[in-house]
Design an enzyme around this catalytic site. Sequence first.
Site, PDB file in Angstrom:
ATOM      1  N   ASP A 488       0.865  -1.178   0.000  1.00 15.97           N
ATOM      2  CA  ASP A 488       0.000   0.000   0.000  1.00 15.97           C
ATOM      3  C   ASP A 488       0.907   1.235   0.000  1.00 15.97           C
ATOM      4  O   ASP A 488       2.103   1.137   0.301  1.00 15.97           O
ATOM      5  CB  ASP A 488      -0.887  -0.040   1.250  1.00 15.97           C
ATOM      6  CG  ASP A 488      -1.761   1.191   1.381  1.00 15.97           C
ATOM      7  OD1 ASP A 488      -2.294   1.642   0.363  1.00 15.97           O
ATOM      8  OD2 ASP A 488      -1.881   1.707   2.502  1.00 15.97           O
ATOM      9  N   LYS A 489       0.361   2.394  -0.336  1.00 15.56           N
ATOM     10  CA  LYS A 489       1.173   3.612  -0.322  1.00 15.56           C
ATOM     11  C   LYS A 489       0.921   4.451   0.926  1.00 15.56           C
ATOM     12  O   LYS A 489       1.816   4.664   1.736  1.00 15.56           O
ATOM     13  CB  LYS A 489       0.920   4.458  -1.571  1.00 15.56           C
ATOM     14  CG  LYS A 489       1.832   5.692  -1.647  1.00 15.56           C
ATOM     15  CD  LYS A 489       1.456   6.615  -2.783  1.00 15.56           C
ATOM     16  CE  LYS A 489       0.232   7.451  -2.442  1.00 15.56           C
ATOM     17  NZ  LYS A 489       0.477   8.452  -1.375  1.00 15.56           N
ATOM     18  N   GLU A 597      -8.839  15.125   6.423  1.00 23.18           N
ATOM     19  CA  GLU A 597      -9.781  16.100   6.969  1.00 23.18           C
ATOM     20  C   GLU A 597      -9.135  16.935   8.063  1.00 23.18           C
ATOM     21  O   GLU A 597      -9.361  18.148   8.153  1.00 23.18           O
ATOM     22  CB  GLU A 597     -11.018  15.383   7.506  1.00 23.18           C
ATOM     23  CG  GLU A 597     -11.959  14.900   6.431  1.00 23.18           C
ATOM     24  CD  GLU A 597     -13.315  14.519   7.011  1.00 23.18           C
ATOM     25  OE1 GLU A 597     -13.385  14.252   8.222  1.00 23.18           O
ATOM     26  OE2 GLU A 597     -14.296  14.508   6.255  1.00 23.18           O
ATOM     27  N   ASP A 778      -4.494   6.436  -5.099  1.00 24.96           N
ATOM     28  CA  ASP A 778      -4.176   7.789  -5.548  1.00 24.96           C
ATOM     29  C   ASP A 778      -4.309   7.931  -7.059  1.00 24.96           C
ATOM     30  O   ASP A 778      -4.357   6.960  -7.813  1.00 24.96           O
ATOM     31  CB  ASP A 778      -2.749   8.157  -5.143  1.00 24.96           C
ATOM     32  CG  ASP A 778      -2.675   8.573  -3.692  1.00 24.96           C
ATOM     33  OD1 ASP A 778      -3.725   8.850  -3.110  1.00 24.96           O
ATOM     34  OD2 ASP A 778      -1.570   8.606  -3.148  1.00 24.96           O
ATOM     35  N   ARG A 880      -5.634   4.031  -8.310  1.00 23.11           N
ATOM     36  CA  ARG A 880      -7.089   4.063  -8.181  1.00 23.11           C
ATOM     37  C   ARG A 880      -7.665   2.667  -7.962  1.00 23.11           C
ATOM     38  O   ARG A 880      -8.682   2.301  -8.552  1.00 23.11           O
ATOM     39  CB  ARG A 880      -7.724   4.689  -9.422  1.00 23.11           C
ATOM     40  CG  ARG A 880      -7.330   6.123  -9.703  1.00 23.11           C
ATOM     41  CD  ARG A 880      -7.943   7.071  -8.712  1.00 23.11           C
ATOM     42  NE  ARG A 880      -7.908   8.460  -9.171  1.00 23.11           N
ATOM     43  CZ  ARG A 880      -8.246   9.489  -8.431  1.00 23.11           C
ATOM     44  NH1 ARG A 880      -8.627   9.299  -7.175  1.00 23.11           N
ATOM     45  NH2 ARG A 880      -8.209  10.720  -8.911  1.00 23.11           N
ATOM     46  N   LYS A 886      -7.054  -5.003  -4.830  1.00 26.43           N
ATOM     47  CA  LYS A 886      -5.732  -5.314  -4.278  1.00 26.43           C
ATOM     48  C   LYS A 886      -5.591  -6.818  -4.059  1.00 26.43           C
ATOM     49  O   LYS A 886      -4.568  -7.425  -4.421  1.00 26.43           O
ATOM     50  CB  LYS A 886      -5.515  -4.569  -2.962  1.00 26.43           C
ATOM     51  CG  LYS A 886      -5.388  -3.056  -3.096  1.00 26.43           C
ATOM     52  CD  LYS A 886      -5.095  -2.419  -1.753  1.00 26.43           C
ATOM     53  CE  LYS A 886      -4.907  -0.910  -1.871  1.00 26.43           C
ATOM     54  NZ  LYS A 886      -4.577  -0.271  -0.572  1.00 26.43           N
ATOM     55  N   ASP A 906      -1.286  -0.871   6.092  1.00 25.67           N
ATOM     56  CA  ASP A 906      -1.516  -0.349   7.441  1.00 25.67           C
ATOM     57  C   ASP A 906      -2.985  -0.130   7.760  1.00 25.67           C
ATOM     58  O   ASP A 906      -3.322   0.193   8.897  1.00 25.67           O
ATOM     59  CB  ASP A 906      -0.788   0.983   7.617  1.00 25.67           C
ATOM     60  CG  ASP A 906      -1.463   2.111   6.850  1.00 25.67           C
ATOM     61  OD1 ASP A 906      -1.851   1.892   5.689  1.00 25.67           O
ATOM     62  OD2 ASP A 906      -1.603   3.218   7.409  1.00 25.67           O
ATOM     63  N   ASN A 909      -8.439  -1.258   4.650  1.00 27.80           N
ATOM     64  CA  ASN A 909      -8.598  -1.557   3.229  1.00 27.80           C
ATOM     65  C   ASN A 909      -7.470  -2.428   2.688  1.00 27.80           C
ATOM     66  O   ASN A 909      -7.489  -2.808   1.522  1.00 27.80           O
ATOM     67  CB  ASN A 909      -8.692  -0.261   2.415  1.00 27.80           C
ATOM     68  CG  ASN A 909      -7.482   0.624   2.605  1.00 27.80           C
ATOM     69  OD1 ASN A 909      -6.746   0.486   3.583  1.00 27.80           O
ATOM     70  ND2 ASN A 909      -7.257   1.533   1.690  1.00 27.80           N
TER      71      ASN A 909
END
Length: 1205
Positions: A488-489, A597, A778, A880, A886, A906, A909
């Site tokens: 994951d990023k 947020e 992203d 995306r 994944k 982490d 998702n």
Amino acid sequence: MYVYSLSTLPALHANRYSLMDSTSPIDNSTNIENNFNSSSLRSISSSVQSKAAHGNSFREVSSVSGDLGSSKPVRNGSHGPDSEALSVSQREINEDDARLVYVNDPINTNKTFEFSGNSIRTGKYSFFTFLPKNLFEQFHRVAYIYFLVIAVLNQIPQLAVFGRGASILPLSLVLLVTAVKDAYEDYRRHRSDKVENNRLAWVLLNDQFQQKKWKDIQVGEIIKIHANDTLPCDMVLLSTSDPTGVAYVQTINLDGESNLKTRYARQETLLKLPEKEKINGMIKCEKPNRNIYGFQANIEVDGKRLSLGPSNIILRGCELKNTTWAIGVAVYTGRETKAMLNSSGAPSKRSWLETHMNSEIIKLSFFLIALCTVVSVCAAVWLKLHKDELDFLPFYRRKDFSKGDEEKNYNYYGWGFEIVFTFLMAVIVFQVMIPISLYISMELVRAGQAYFMIQDTQLYDEASNSRFQCRALNINEDLGQIKYIFSDKTGTLTENKMEFQCASIWGVNYSDGKASSENEPAGYTVQDGRILRPKMKVKVDQNLLRLSASGKDSKEGKHVHDFFLALAACNTIVPLLIDTSDPNVKLIDYQGESPDEQALVYAAATYGFMLIERTSGHIVIDIQGERKRFNVLGLHEFDSDRKRMSVILGYPDKTVRLFVKGADTSMFPVIDEALNKKIIHETEAHLHAYSSLGLRTLVVGMRELNASEFEQWQSSFEVASTAIIGRVASLRRVAMDVENNLCLLGASAIEDKLQKGVPEAIESLRTAGIKVWVLTGDKQETAISIGYSSKLLTSNMTQIIINHNTKESCRKSLEDAIATSKKLMTVSGISHNVGGGSGDSVTPVALIIGGTSLVYILDSELEELLFQLSRNCSVVLCCRVAPLQKAGIVALLKNRTPEMTLAIGDGANDVSMIQMADVGVGISGQEGWQAVMASDFAMGQFRFLVPLLLVHGHWNYQRMGYMILYNFYRNAVLVLVLFWYVLFTCFSLTTAINEWSSVLYSMIYTSFPTVVVAVLDKDLSRSTLLKYPQLYGAGLRQECYNTKLFWLTIFDTLWQSAVVFFIPLFAYWVSTIDVSSVGDLWTLALVILVNIHLAMDIIRWNWVTHASIWGSIIATIICVVVVDAIPVLPGYWAIFNVANTGLFWLCLLAIIVAALIPRFVVKVLYQYYYPCDVQIAREVEKLGQQGEFGAVEIEMNPIFDPPRT
């Protein structure tokens, strides 16, 4: 990336969190028309009931798709509203799926269906079931059944070779050790369960709250929870101490997230106090399921049917915070609570070595059968040849003359039965060919390896104060054979700590941000003589700061005003007040589940739009020192289909405005291009520039709603939110209807910085021959920028980009890309893997593919084309992508190649991806512990992968591979000595080696040194392994365990067994020494031989290895002496008779030298003429310790894709 998919909880908060006194004056002119006021509370209350049902589809699918999905197969490529991987909580309730709970009536509730009690039991066994259940579980190992059969056969008189006790001892010892371990672990579980079940809670009994043990709570009972109490069950909120019905909970015990979450009581039940008036009602909810983020129900109160959602339920294990009390009704108890249903842990996995070890055990089984067949066939021939002599042969004597003249056969059942008995007896004698001790040794070695990994200071994260966690002991060695890493990023490669960097407002780029100094702080306000400042500092653009302070006097100032008002209002943030050392200065801490947020609200506060208060019906924002109250008339949470969120605010001037923010792909289609086409083009250019810098972007828009539009939305919203069927889809349609024809305000850019050491880590991993795939949600530009900054992408790579919206275009692009990649490989002169090696002249290929394309590729025939293309690529970057995609990408590789995969993430998702991979690693970061709880290993930083794989993974694989082969050798050499002896004793299957020595050989005499060496020995130092990542290729090439090594070990074993047997045989051929004495010689020779064999392969000696090797030999000698000194045992005084001659010691020396010389010679020649990378590096280490070289350049072998078996 627009990450609000992680936000699943309500955004509305109570007056008690106000940062201003409740009596402080707010201009009453802020109130708007009565129809707005009357609808405000009702609309927002309805909105939060349904938000998680449609605002968390990413998370829900990832966390429960494997358990709660429909019977249809899960499609990894689909992620739209029609996805088949929907959980129970996302489907509408029907009569068959419903549970009926009568409020405050547990008897009626449990009358038809007796629901689970609230007592929990995590223990696996009871006093009566321990023995049968534990034995049943242990005998799942086929080897244990094999040894049980052997032990049973040995109890038959005709087949008895060893004493009955001696034959049962090995299996009994193994079963006993495991049973004691399991019993202790289960005792701890029972002790914990007892403490948990006997905790007390306040339950409504006889119209007053009384204390009751947790285990006695029933579904339907009303429970009162006080501040800082832990919830005993899953309960629907009825009322709280807050007048607006808000309760704040912390779910750290459930999902590891420490931020406060808000839960709500319905307004219709809020004012009902159970002590004063009887509450009657019925809740119709879904059946128990594991989805902690979903809940769907209806409640009937006072003749009204009201909808309930995830914001109305509090789960067992949560703690009530900052709320004096909360009252609710129990709907799920005990093992049916969501916490208990999710307590199963990570899925069980088996290591590659253990899986392939079974195939070698099968080969050994055939070898054993071959030996037994040879003995039985030879015995059959011998019986035929000597059939006339059998009656009187002294060592056979078929006839029994003990009863005078009456003659009968003595233990003889005919030629055919004798052959069968001989075969079965041979199986018993040669049983140790299958090493039962290997299983215990592997468990002990893995535990030791895990201990050293946990204690490794280089895997300790000081920032989060978290140590390395080894959650799955059975796959330690797989860490040394990883070929693909799926990462994951956000939060994995990056810190997931967002910082507002710049903004584009009305087509103007404001990107000259500088950190504000202490002398010139930005973003503060004064209240009652106290200064309020945001807790987090934000870089400010001075021109933008000036415009924001100028108010709405100018056109630019008005746009800036609306932009930051949108950032301050359109979120789910809780404002909290924090004391400082200065009593006149307070800090505002904005708590929220989404770091994005938080960053946006901090930015708004810094530019003078400070969120002060949020309740269920209004918000208060300090705008440049002036407090303004806005009624929150409606809220549409983010969902994965719309990819945006919106809020409807009632202004003080009686106008109503809709503010929307979301991903650019979802926002630009709903922007009114006729109003500001030029602004749209300029904003798009700025977004592209921001993404190229690796920044995360959001687009902000707004529009004003007239009275008719608002009334239309309000009526549609109320109908949708109270719908029994199709509520989720209806609410989505209402949101999409109102979120259109927007005026573009601008775009924000947030930086998520790379974690420390990520570029260096990725470079080391790629040098080691590991392919790194990054799977992110992203934008493509952002992902590419991060790829360059993390050194995943390099300037010399050829990029192949696939981002199409149709299946045929995806097919054509894949076919063209495959041709291009093959052409590049041909030009480079290599047709193998381009992901590793050291210094090859390969032109690397990077594949960049979008989630839209993956929708058409995954779960279709195009998967094979993507697989072929990915094999030719050094790097794959997926943009995306949804959580299920994944997992689908991991499955794409895992199902088509035997090479090992590792997934690291982490967040929630990432759970499906982590569980799909061969090895799952969780990062204990900002997004809770769900990834950690689902993982096999957990750590604090991505860069720890380098020491974990390149150091510990290499060590674990090398040591475990050697230990397995050594155990095969150690047992086989004993069996072959027994086999040679049988051939010289008329195939009678008598044994010269004492039966106790035969049993204790693999259990005690030679087992301890194996475990010690497999835990402590290191073929190379940590510094060398980190300096030369190519050394990791030893695991990828399977250099430490393969079929070739297995057969070489068997041939070496044949030679050594022959030497051990024949040297004493010829030495004592004409002597009168008895069989027991020669047996003791063979026993000592075997133990000394296998231990010196092991000593030859030890790289790093220490006092523990010395003690284990030589101590094992000494212990064996002592045991042999003790056994031979017991008069009742066979072979009494044998060792003393044979050991007092020089020939005995000469035989021992000759056996050791002759048995090991071929191995030593082959080893020297192989290392001199065909050294591997590890051997070369070891020589460099020795020279370095002696100071005989300076800077040395080591040329490593290329890391090709080996044919794995």
